[in-house]
Design an enzyme around this catalytic site. Structure first.
Site, PDB file in Angstrom:
ATOM      1  N   CYS A   1      18.129  21.703  24.762  1.00 34.67           N
ATOM      2  CA  CYS A   1      19.583  21.618  24.592  1.00 34.67           C
ATOM      3  C   CYS A   1      19.974  20.274  25.183  1.00 34.67           C
ATOM      4  CB  CYS A   1      20.260  22.761  25.347  1.00 34.67           C
ATOM      5  SG  CYS A   1      22.051  22.549  25.536  1.00 34.67           S
ATOM      6  N   THR A   2      20.846  19.554  24.493  1.00 32.31           N
ATOM      7  CA  THR A   2      21.133  18.177  24.922  1.00 32.31           C
ATOM      8  C   THR A   2      21.940  18.109  26.217  1.00 32.31           C
ATOM      9  OG1 THR A   2      23.032  18.148  23.411  1.00 32.31           O
ATOM     10  CG2 THR A   2      20.956  17.207  22.605  1.00 32.31           C
ATOM     11  N   HIS A   3      22.488  19.217  26.656  1.00 38.79           N
ATOM     12  CA  HIS A   3      23.161  19.231  27.966  1.00 38.79           C
ATOM     13  C   HIS A   3      22.147  19.182  29.121  1.00 38.79           C
ATOM     14  CE1 HIS A   3      26.743  20.563  25.751  1.00 38.79           C
ATOM     15  NE2 HIS A   3      27.447  20.378  26.854  1.00 38.79           N
TER      16      HIS A   3
ATOM     17  N   CYS B   1      22.858  17.853  18.960  1.00 39.34           N
ATOM     18  CA  CYS B   1      23.002  19.242  19.395  1.00 39.34           C
ATOM     19  C   CYS B   1      21.912  20.062  18.721  1.00 39.34           C
ATOM     20  CB  CYS B   1      24.379  19.748  18.977  1.00 39.34           C
ATOM     21  SG  CYS B   1      24.640  21.498  19.305  1.00 39.34           S
ATOM     22  N   ASN B   2      21.075  20.692  19.535  1.00 39.14           N
ATOM     23  CA  ASN B   2      19.981  21.495  18.972  1.00 39.14           C
ATOM     24  C   ASN B   2      20.504  22.713  18.225  1.00 39.14           C
ATOM     25  OD1 ASN B   2      17.174  20.500  20.238  1.00 39.14           O
ATOM     26  ND2 ASN B   2      18.823  20.150  21.680  1.00 39.14           N
ATOM     27  N   THR B   3      21.572  23.307  18.754  1.00 38.91           N
ATOM     28  CA  THR B   3      22.110  24.517  18.142  1.00 38.91           C
ATOM     29  C   THR B   3      22.696  24.201  16.763  1.00 38.91           C
ATOM     30  OG1 THR B   3      22.738  25.149  20.394  1.00 38.91           O
ATOM     31  CG2 THR B   3      23.554  26.543  18.600  1.00 38.91           C
TER      32      THR B   3
ATOM     33  N   ASP C   1      28.325  16.667  19.200  1.00 35.51           N
ATOM     34  CA  ASP C   1      27.771  17.807  19.942  1.00 35.51           C
ATOM     35  C   ASP C   1      28.946  18.742  20.226  1.00 35.51           C
ATOM     36  OD1 ASP C   1      26.005  19.395  21.564  1.00 35.51           O
ATOM     37  OD2 ASP C   1      26.815  18.455  23.355  1.00 35.51           O
ATOM     38  N   SER C   2      28.642  19.910  20.789  1.00 39.25           N
ATOM     39  CA  SER C   2      29.722  20.819  21.168  1.00 39.25           C
ATOM     40  C   SER C   2      30.529  20.267  22.341  1.00 39.25           C
ATOM     41  CB  SER C   2      29.132  22.168  21.580  1.00 39.25           C
ATOM     42  OG  SER C   2      28.304  21.989  22.711  1.00 39.25           O
TER      43      SER C   2
ATOM     44  N   TYR D   1      28.564  26.294  21.629  1.00 38.54           N
ATOM     45  CA  TYR D   1      28.070  26.662  20.305  1.00 38.54           C
ATOM     46  C   TYR D   1      27.001  27.768  20.399  1.00 38.54           C
ATOM     47  CZ  TYR D   1      29.956  22.584  17.650  1.00 38.54           C
ATOM     48  OH  TYR D   1      30.748  21.664  17.007  1.00 38.54           O
ATOM     49  N   GLY D   2      26.341  27.816  21.554  1.00 35.31           N
ATOM     50  CA  GLY D   2      25.111  28.608  21.703  1.00 35.31           C
ATOM     51  C   GLY D   2      25.189  30.070  21.303  1.00 35.31           C
TER      52      GLY D   2
HETATM   53  N1  DGL Z   1      24.237  20.737  23.541  1.00 34.71           N
HETATM   54  C1  DGL Z   1      24.009  21.766  22.630  1.00 34.71           C
HETATM   55  C2  DGL Z   1      22.600  21.986  22.168  1.00 34.71           C
HETATM   56  O1  DGL Z   1      21.828  21.049  22.207  1.00 34.71           O
HETATM   57  C3  DGL Z   1      24.976  22.903  22.482  1.00 34.71           C
HETATM   58  C4  DGL Z   1      25.236  23.731  23.659  1.00 34.71           C
HETATM   59  C5  DGL Z   1      26.296  24.779  23.434  1.00 34.71           C
HETATM   60  O2  DGL Z   1      27.414  24.403  23.090  1.00 34.71           O
HETATM   61  O3  DGL Z   1      25.988  25.953  23.601  1.00 34.71           O
HETATM   62  O4  DGL Z   1      22.243  23.042  21.746  1.00 34.71           O
END
Ligand code: DGL
Length: 264
Positions: free
Chosen positions: A181-183, A71-73, A8-9, A40-41
């Site tokens: 988003c996984t966060h 990571c979804n992005t 992930d990021s 990453y977003g």
């Molecule tokens: N956790 C990430 C996701 O699921 C990335 C978030 C990011 O770095 O912007 O998209």
């Protein structure tokens, strides 16, 4: 070492890794937080693709037999290219739009995610494939990942952002909110509070872990039941920053290590 590689990021992917650990207790786990390039977003597509290639290379070098893009992005912008480029099985994540549509009674579903995910073709395809007459309302959450990475999960700044983004959805009468988003599972309680009791809040961590388990079985890659798990945690950012986050969010002992310079 034969392991599952997850990236992930930043620390968001730990929300997926927790589920993997639960249902696959015998697998060695290697986690890569690309925190030197977070978030990453809002990054351009090519940038995310390069980081994806870098992460898969690093994890393959660590002995990964399968990769999970937690990571979804990164999934939205790079999974197709990564699957063409690498032979290794790649399991990816996407916002739980389909389960949310199965759950909604109001016919309105909200999605909290990064701009990168919500602007992607992959997300547009997901919505147009499954929404039918129902409405999927996308709410980008700029700033939220950066605040979560600071590790104080109940800070006034996080509360304010979560309330703002959640209310933007509830005022449109959604009855299901997708954490895309996984966060965000790390602030699920705040989202639920801001949304009120009538709204379901769902994410994709467990389905991804199940998908991984299934792929390992089908490909005959599962670890033997006698394996005693090793867990490793790497970052392209600073270990001083990652260690307290691991202490806070990881259910076992974990030590942050810095990836070699060529992967930073
Ligand atoms: N956790 C990430 C996701 O699921 C990335 C978030 C990011 O770095 O912007 O998209």
């Amino acid at each position: 070492m034969n392991c599952i590689g997850v990236f992930d990021s930043g620390i968001g992917g730990l929300s997926v890794l927790r589920e993997i650990r639960e249902i696959l207790p015998n697998e060695n786990l290697t986690y890569f937080a690309d925190a030197g390039h977070l978030p990453y977003g809002d990054k351009p597509v090519n940038y995310i693709r390069k980081r994806g290639i870098n992460a898969v290379r690093f994890l393959a070098e660590q002995g990964a037999k399968a990769i999970v893009i937690a990571c979804n992005t990164a999934t939205a912008l790079s999974v197709a290219q990564l699957r063409v480029r690498f032979q290794i099985p790649i399991i990816a994540i996407e916002p739980a739009v389909k389960p949310a549509l199965a759950l909604t009674r109001s016919g309105k579903v909200g999605v909290l995610a990064t701009r990168g995910t919500l602007k992607s073709k992959r997300f547009a395809t997901l919505v147009s494939r499954f929404a039918g007459t129902r409405q999927v309302i996308a709410q980008p959450c700029p700033g939220l990942v950066e605040e979560i990475e600071k590790g104080s999960l109940d800070s006034p700044a996080i509360r304010a952002l979560v309330e703002q983004y959640t209310r933007a959805l509830t005022c449109k009468d959604v009855d299901v909110i997708v954490l895309g988003c996984t966060h965000y599972p790390f602030v699920r309680g705040l989202v639920e509070q801001a949304a009120g009791g009538q709204v379901s809040v769902i994410d994709s961590g467990l389905p991804v872990a199940r998908q991984l388990a299934n792929q390992l079985m089908v490909r005959n890659l599962s670890a033997p039941g006698t394996n005693s798990r090793i867990e490793k945690f790497w970052t392209s950012g600073s270990t001083e920053q990652m260690q307290p986050l691991l202490d806070l969010l990881w259910p076992g002992e974990a030590r942050a290590c810095r990836v070699p310079e060529q992967f930073c």
